[in-house]
Structures are given as structure tokens and as C-alpha cells.
Design a protein around this motif. Structure first.
Motif, PDB file in Angstrom:
ATOM      1  N   ARG A 555     -23.697 -21.612  19.655  1.00  0.00           N
ATOM      2  CA  ARG A 555     -24.007 -21.363  18.253  1.00  0.00           C
ATOM      3  C   ARG A 555     -25.294 -22.113  17.905  1.00  0.00           C
ATOM      4  O   ARG A 555     -25.486 -23.240  18.375  1.00  0.00           O
ATOM      5  CB  ARG A 555     -22.853 -21.871  17.372  1.00  0.00           C
ATOM      6  N   PRO A 556     -26.174 -21.520  17.122  1.00  0.00           N
ATOM      7  CA  PRO A 556     -27.402 -22.224  16.736  1.00  0.00           C
ATOM      8  C   PRO A 556     -27.079 -23.513  15.983  1.00  0.00           C
ATOM      9  O   PRO A 556     -26.086 -23.589  15.249  1.00  0.00           O
ATOM     10  CB  PRO A 556     -28.124 -21.225  15.826  1.00  0.00           C
ATOM     11  N   GLU A 562     -29.013 -25.267  20.185  1.00  0.00           N
ATOM     12  CA  GLU A 562     -27.733 -24.607  20.411  1.00  0.00           C
ATOM     13  C   GLU A 562     -26.674 -25.663  20.698  1.00  0.00           C
ATOM     14  O   GLU A 562     -26.986 -26.743  21.193  1.00  0.00           O
ATOM     15  CB  GLU A 562     -27.800 -23.650  21.613  1.00  0.00           C
ATOM     16  N   LYS A 621     -19.154 -14.896  20.334  1.00  0.00           N
ATOM     17  CA  LYS A 621     -20.494 -15.383  19.988  1.00  0.00           C
ATOM     18  C   LYS A 621     -20.940 -14.814  18.653  1.00  0.00           C
ATOM     19  O   LYS A 621     -21.501 -15.528  17.804  1.00  0.00           O
ATOM     20  CB  LYS A 621     -21.484 -14.985  21.098  1.00  0.00           C
ATOM     21  N   ARG A 625     -21.660 -16.912  15.034  1.00  0.00           N
ATOM     22  CA  ARG A 625     -23.042 -16.812  14.541  1.00  0.00           C
ATOM     23  C   ARG A 625     -23.156 -15.931  13.297  1.00  0.00           C
ATOM     24  O   ARG A 625     -24.265 -15.722  12.786  1.00  0.00           O
ATOM     25  CB  ARG A 625     -23.943 -16.235  15.647  1.00  0.00           C
ATOM     26  N   GLU A 627     -22.926 -12.752  13.138  1.00  0.00           N
ATOM     27  CA  GLU A 627     -23.730 -11.590  13.505  1.00  0.00           C
ATOM     28  C   GLU A 627     -22.835 -10.362  13.630  1.00  0.00           C
ATOM     29  O   GLU A 627     -21.609 -10.492  13.762  1.00  0.00           O
ATOM     30  CB  GLU A 627     -24.442 -11.861  14.832  1.00  0.00           C
TER      31      GLU A 627
END
Length: 653
Positions: A555-556, A562, A621, A625, A627
Motif C-alpha cells: 500500500r502506498p 510502500e 491490493k 489502495r 482502487e
């Protein structure tokens, strides 16, 4: 005091695009745009010409030879990294120049300055120590040292006698050390009793003792950094300072074949097992020397500070070999940038008049968080050039670095490269530019690279793809994974064939050919500039007997770039708790080290899987995130996704 010279100018037609000034062009080693076309037309000739700048005991017979998985450079040539780092400068009367400045963490200890002649003596003596312990040409030597001068001495001594070193980051766990020692077949380990970190004494010897258990290590050489009270195993452990007392200063450098193994450096792999990346002597010497010289504009009298650790490739190439082969002064700092306060980096630059600073975007974001007032307290006018390494840099961090640290006058050389490439591969040259936030630049002259789509076709400017290196490969490119050439082939050459090295990094290019790196495309994270495979973290967590199944994704993170996030399924009858979470964090710290510790552990009852039972990590993921999740029609348990959305607080779509 007069104002420092401005080395860059802003492009009036474009926001945040900068170019070298005439002063920079005059000083830089190369300022003519034609170097790119010239080197691309004949990269073999380009590298061979610059190889002539180094010392060769015997000139090579053939510049480059390609065979699948067996490309070679400077065939038949005889060379030595240590000779080029030390003897070459002493022979022309530069023995009294300072080679290393060591800044210890405790502020009541004086910095240590070591000249080229003094370093030559230390290296020669320790090379003889290694010989006395039975180390011969070709034997692997483990190095598990903190940021002290002896780390460079040990590496150079190994290079001097042709014994490939395998340096292990001192914060790695005993398990990580053991894996690397066994894989490399090391017979000697060089370590220290400890070191200082944020005012505390770290007991490194304890980790080293645990790490050598079950390995083939016969002798452990211990540098006394603390009080010398570390327990010593009779017959195995030896004090560095006692061995050095009686050692001869006479140790001629071994005449090594250009393709002899120079060192192994282990890096994360997607399977969880670290890869022993092999680097040879001649090609690595040439590319590390030239990239250090051109990219960082190294000249007589420069004080170069790369803030990496010697446990990483950046420390190998741009603390040790690159600067020393160029005859400049390299700074080594033992401690943390926040001890005794947030101004430590800037005080070091002011004290030693550092001319080039090479650091990571993670560190820059940390500096920003600490506040502008800290660098403002110090005189940073000695700086002439700034560099970044380890991960893509964001615009805000780039501009802050440019303005607050470089005073708006220093070019920023944003470098892309890998452990496998050995040296810088993509960046702007200080005398040519341009310097653009988030854009690394063009492939270094002599590096043939392009952005390809999944079918191997070059993409159009602006489109995303995979950065790929073409043969003739740059001289420093790895020659393989130690003991596992099949893995080497599968990981780097199965996508586009043997003449195209697949980097596993995504990228885009503009109309000029400048490249923006977008990040990893495999399951390797970039945590604070350190490569870490998700599989490594999964493997560590799975060692805990309470864990049934685990999946880790990245994850950013605002500071680290990260971080790992772990989804953990516990065994039947075990209830999730904060105690178990802490226990799992401790398991990862023990197995990998603090770098691998998850930012978050999420206890779940199920994870999305395909009908064949494979965990769909791309879904996890996307969840962490926020997304788009994409198509989940192939899942055997699509209901798990709705549950996980609630658990993670998903706000996407």
C-alpha cells in the motif's frame, strides 16, 4: 561570503523544467547532447574507450561477447577493484588525499579522516589477515557490519585478493543472515560487537552468533566498536584489532580476470527466497567508475556523501567503489538522521563541506515532515549537486529538495537502477539535463533501453510499458543468480528473450525519450527504498503456529513509498487479539528484520480465491489502495470481497 554559483536555470516556457547553466556545462564532464547518439551507435566502443581510463594489468583481447545467459565484457583482461580504488591514486602522488570521512553517531566522538595511503595500509593488512584465516581467491566472505570504516576496509580487502564478498545489511535478522551465508557458502564472517543507533548500543554480535549457527562459517572476525564485552567463542571468534596488529602491510593486488566474480549481493525475489546477484570484476569496475564520475560530476577535492548503507548495492557502488575509483572523498555516517536532533544530516554537510548529496525520496519526505526550520539552521552552500535513489520521487518532495536543500541552484540527478544492474542506468546528466520532477531522464550513454508493451513492441510516448535493457548489455549487468541460472533465465529473460533483460519495472517516456519510472510490476515492494518481496513477509508470518493462511500486498505510504499490509487467517479455535497481532509483528521482525514489519495486520475469515484455489492478491491490493477492483467473476468466493470492503473501509468505485 559570495553567493554560491547557480548550476541550473528554470525553463521559462515550462513549469518545473530545469536546465544546466553555462557554468555547469563548462564544468561537467559531458555537456554535448551528441554523446547519446554516439554511444547508442556503438555502445561496445563507448564502454571500451572509457575502460581505458582504469588500470589494467593486462588489456583485454575482446570488448564484448554475447551468448544467452553468458554475455561477457573485456574478455581476457586482468584488473583489480582495490588497485583501481587505492594504488592507482597513490602512484600519482595523491596518497595524502582523504579517502573516507567517518562520522560516528555519538556527537562526543570525533570524526575520523582516512587518507588513501592509510586506507591502502588497512586494506592490505586485512587482506593478509583473510589469507591467514585460509581465505583464497574465489572463497566467499560474509560481511555483517554497521556503517563503520571497517566495512569499506573489509570489502576492499576481499576485492584485493579476489575473494567475493557477500555483504548483509546489519539490521537484517539472524535468519536472514543465515540464509545468505548458507547460499553463498561463506567460510568466514566479518562482524562487530555492535554499533550506535539513536543513542542506544545495538548488540550485533548476538545476531551474528545466532546467524552463523548451521552454516559453514569457520571463523568470525569481530570489530570492536563498543566496549569489547561481547562473548567470544574460543577457536572460532577472533578480534579484528588483534589480528591487524601483526599483519603485514605488503599485499599486492591479485590480477583478476575481468569476468571473475567480484561479489554477491542478495536481493528480494518474488518466490520469497533471496537471490544471490552475481557481479563480475571488470564490467562492474568500468560502469561504477564512469557513472559515479559523470552523474555526480566528481572532481578533484569533492566531498561525496551517499547516505545509503553498505548492505545495499547503492552503498557498494556509490559509497565504496565508485567514489574511490574517482579519487574523491566519500562520507560514511554511522547513525540516524534524527539523532541527536532533526538537523543531523545538515550539520554533517556544513561541517565537512559536502559537495554532492545522494539520498532516498523516503528520507526527503521524512525531512519535510520534520520542518523547514532544520535545514535552514545550517550552511548548505557547499552543495553543488543533489541525487535521489531507491524509488520514484513525487513532485512535492523533488521541489522541496531542490529549494530547501539545494537552494534552487543544484541539479537533481534522479537515478533509476537495480541491484542487478550494479550501477546507475537511467538519469539526466548534470551538464545536459533536463531536470524534471518525477522524471528520471534518459538511459545513461551506452545503455540501450526502451519501454515495451507486453508483446515486446516499443510503446508510443506517453503510454505505459515495461523498461527493458537490450544487448549489448551494460558492463555491470549481473551475470546471474548464484547457484540458480534457471531462475535467472525465468525471471529476467523469459518475457522477451535472451537479448532483452526484463527489469520488472513499469515506465513511460516522453517525446525526448526521458523516462518516468512508475514502479514495480511484480510482487516486490519498495519499502523506504529497500526491495522486499511480499512472499518473504508471507513466509515469515506463516512460521507462526497460530496462522492458517496469509496474503501480503503493498500500500502506498507518505514517507516510506510502500508498506506491507497483511491479511491473516488464524487457525480454528484461535480468536484474533491485539496480543496475537503484536506476536506476529515480532515474528516478522525476527525472521526478516524491522523493514519487513507490516504496516497493518488485518484478521479475516476468508480471502478471495480463484476456482483453482489461488489467492487473488490483485483484489486485496485494490482494496487497500481504494482502487477499482475489476473483474471478480473467476472467484470461487466472491462474497468475501463484500466482507473485506467493510473490514478495510474500502472507498473505491
Amino acid at each position: 561570503m559570495s553567493e554560491p554559483i547557480k548550476w541550473v536555470k528554470k525553463d521559462p516556457a515550462k513549469e518545473n523544467v530545469f536546465w544546466p547553466t553555462e557554468e555547469m556545462k563548462k564544468q561537467a564532464w559531458v555537456a554535448d547532447e551528441s554523446i547519446y547518439a554516439e554511444a547508442k551507435a556503438d555502445p561496445v566502443k563507448f564502454w571500451a574507450q572509457h575502460a581505458e581510463e582504469l588500470h589494467w594489468f593486462k588489456r583485454w583481447d575482446k570488448d564484448y561477447e554475447f551468448a544467452p545467459l553468458a554475455y561477457k565484457w573485456f574478455i581476457g583482461g586482468k584488473i583489480n577493484l582495490s588497485y583501481n580504488s587505492l594504488d592507482r591514486h597513490i602512484e600519482v602522488g595523491n596518497g595524502d588525499k582523504v579517502a573516507l570521512i567517518w562520522e560516528p553517531e555519538p556527537t562526543d566522538e570525533e570524526p575520523l579522516k582516512i587518507t588513501y595511503s592509510q586506507l591502502h595500509t588497512l586494506v592490505s593488512k586485512f587482506a593478509n589477515v583473510l589469507k591467514s584465516l585460509g581465505v583464497k581467491k574465489g572463497d566467499r566472505v560474509g560481511i555483517y557490519l554497521p556503517m563503520i570504516p571497517e566495512a569499506v576496509v573489509a570489502m576492499q580487502a576481499c576485492a584485493r585478493i579476489g575473494a567475493p564478498h557477500s555483504v548483509v545489511f546489519s539490521a537484517f535478522s539472524p535468519d536472514s543472515l543465515r540464509d545468505r551465508l548458507i547460499d553463498a557458502g561463506a567460510k568466514v564472517l566479518i562482524t562487530a560487537d555492535g554499533y550506535y543507533r539513536r543513542g542506544k548500543q545495538i548488540n550485533l554480535k548476538k545476531n551474528a552468533d545466532a546467524g552463523v549457527e548451521g552454516t559453514g562459517v569457520e571463523k568470525v572476525v569481530v570489530v570492536k566498536r563498543l566496549d569489547g564485552s561481547a562473548p567470544m567463542t574460543p577457536g572460532r571468534d577472533l578480534w579484528y584489532h588483534e589480528l591487524m596488529e601483526g599483519a603485514s602491510e605488503d599485499c599486492p593486488a591479485e590480477e583478476l580476470d575481468a569476468e571473475d566474480l567480484s561479489f554477491l549481493l542478495y536481493t528480494s525475489g518474488t518466490t520469497g527466497k533471496p537471490k544471490g546477484i552475481m557481479h563480475t570484476t571488470g564490467g562492474y569496475a568500468v560502469q561504477s567508475y564512469l557513472t559515479a564520475k559523470w552523474n555526480f560530476d566528481l572532481h578533484e577535492g569533492d566531498i561525496f556523501w551517499c547516505t545509503a548503507d553498505v548492505g545495499w548495492i547503492t552503498g557498494h557502488t556509490y559509497i565504496n567503489y565508485g567514489p574511490l575509483m574517482n579519487g574523491v572523498t566519500s562520507v560514511i555516517f554511522e547513525g540516524s538522521p534524527d539523532f541527536p536532533d532533526y538537523g543531523r544530516f545538515w550539520s554533517i554537510i556544513e561541517k565537512h563541506k559536502v559537495t554532492q548529496l545522494y539520498t532516498a525520496p523516503t528520507a526527503i519526505r521524512m525531512f519535510i515532515k520534520w520542518g523547514d526550520e532544520w535545514p535552514a539552521k545550517y550552511d548548505l552552500s557547499s552543495l553543488r549537486l543533489l541525487g535521489t535513489v531507491g524509488e520514484p520521487i513525487n513532485v512535492d518532495a523533488w521541489l522541496w529538495y531542490f529549494e530547501r536543500i539545494g537552494g534552487g541552484r543544484c541539479p537533481i540527478i534522479d537515478t533509476w537502477w537495480q541491484t542487478e544492474t550494479g550501477a546507475n542506468m537511467v538519469n539526466s546528466l548534470p551538464g545536459i539535463g533536463p531536470f524534471i520532477p518525477t522524471v528520471a531522464g534518459r538511459p545513461f550513454p551506452g545503455v540501450i533501453a526502451d519501454i515495451l508493451d507486453s508483446g515486446g513492441t516499443p510503446v508510443k510516448p506517453g503510454d505505459g510499458g515495461y523498461i527493458t535493457i537490450f544487448s549489448p548489455f551494460p558492463p555491470a549487468l549481473t551475470r546471474g543468480i548464484y547457484g540458480d541460472m534457471e531462475r535467472f533465465k525465468n525471471q529476467y529473460f523469459s518475457d522477451y528473450g535472451p537479448e532483452r533483460y526484463f527489469t520488472s519495472d513499469g515506465a513511460r517516456k516522453d517525446e525526448m525519450g526521458n523516462i518516468r519510472i512508475t514502479g514495480r510490476v511484480d510482487d516486490v515492494m519498495n519499502v523506504a527504498g529497500h526491495r522486499l518481496a511480499t512472499a518473504e513477509v508471507e513466509s515469515a508470518l506463516a512460521q507462526n503456529d497460530k496462522v492458517s493462511e496469509v496474503a501480503v500486498v503493498s500500500r502506498p505510504h507518505e514517507l516510506k513509498g510502500e508498506v506491507p499490509v497483511a491479511f491473516v487467517l488464524l487457525k480454528a479455535g484461535i480468536t484474533p487479539s491485539e496480543e496475537i497481532r503484536k506476536e506476529l509483528m515480532g515474528t516478522v521482525t525476527k525472521v526478516i528484520g524491522p523493514t519487513g514489519r507490516p504496516d497493518e495486520i488485518i484478521f479475516v475469515e476468508d480471502v478471495p480465491k480463484t476456482r483453482s484455489g489461488k489467492i487473488m492478491r490483485r483484489v486485496l491490493k485494490a482494496l487497500v489502495r481504494n482502487e477499482p477492483i475489476g473483474d471478480i467473476t473467476t472467484l470461487q468466493n466472491p462474497d468475501s470481497v463484500d466482507h473485506l470492503k467493510e473490514v478495510v473501509g474500502y472507498k473505491g468505485e
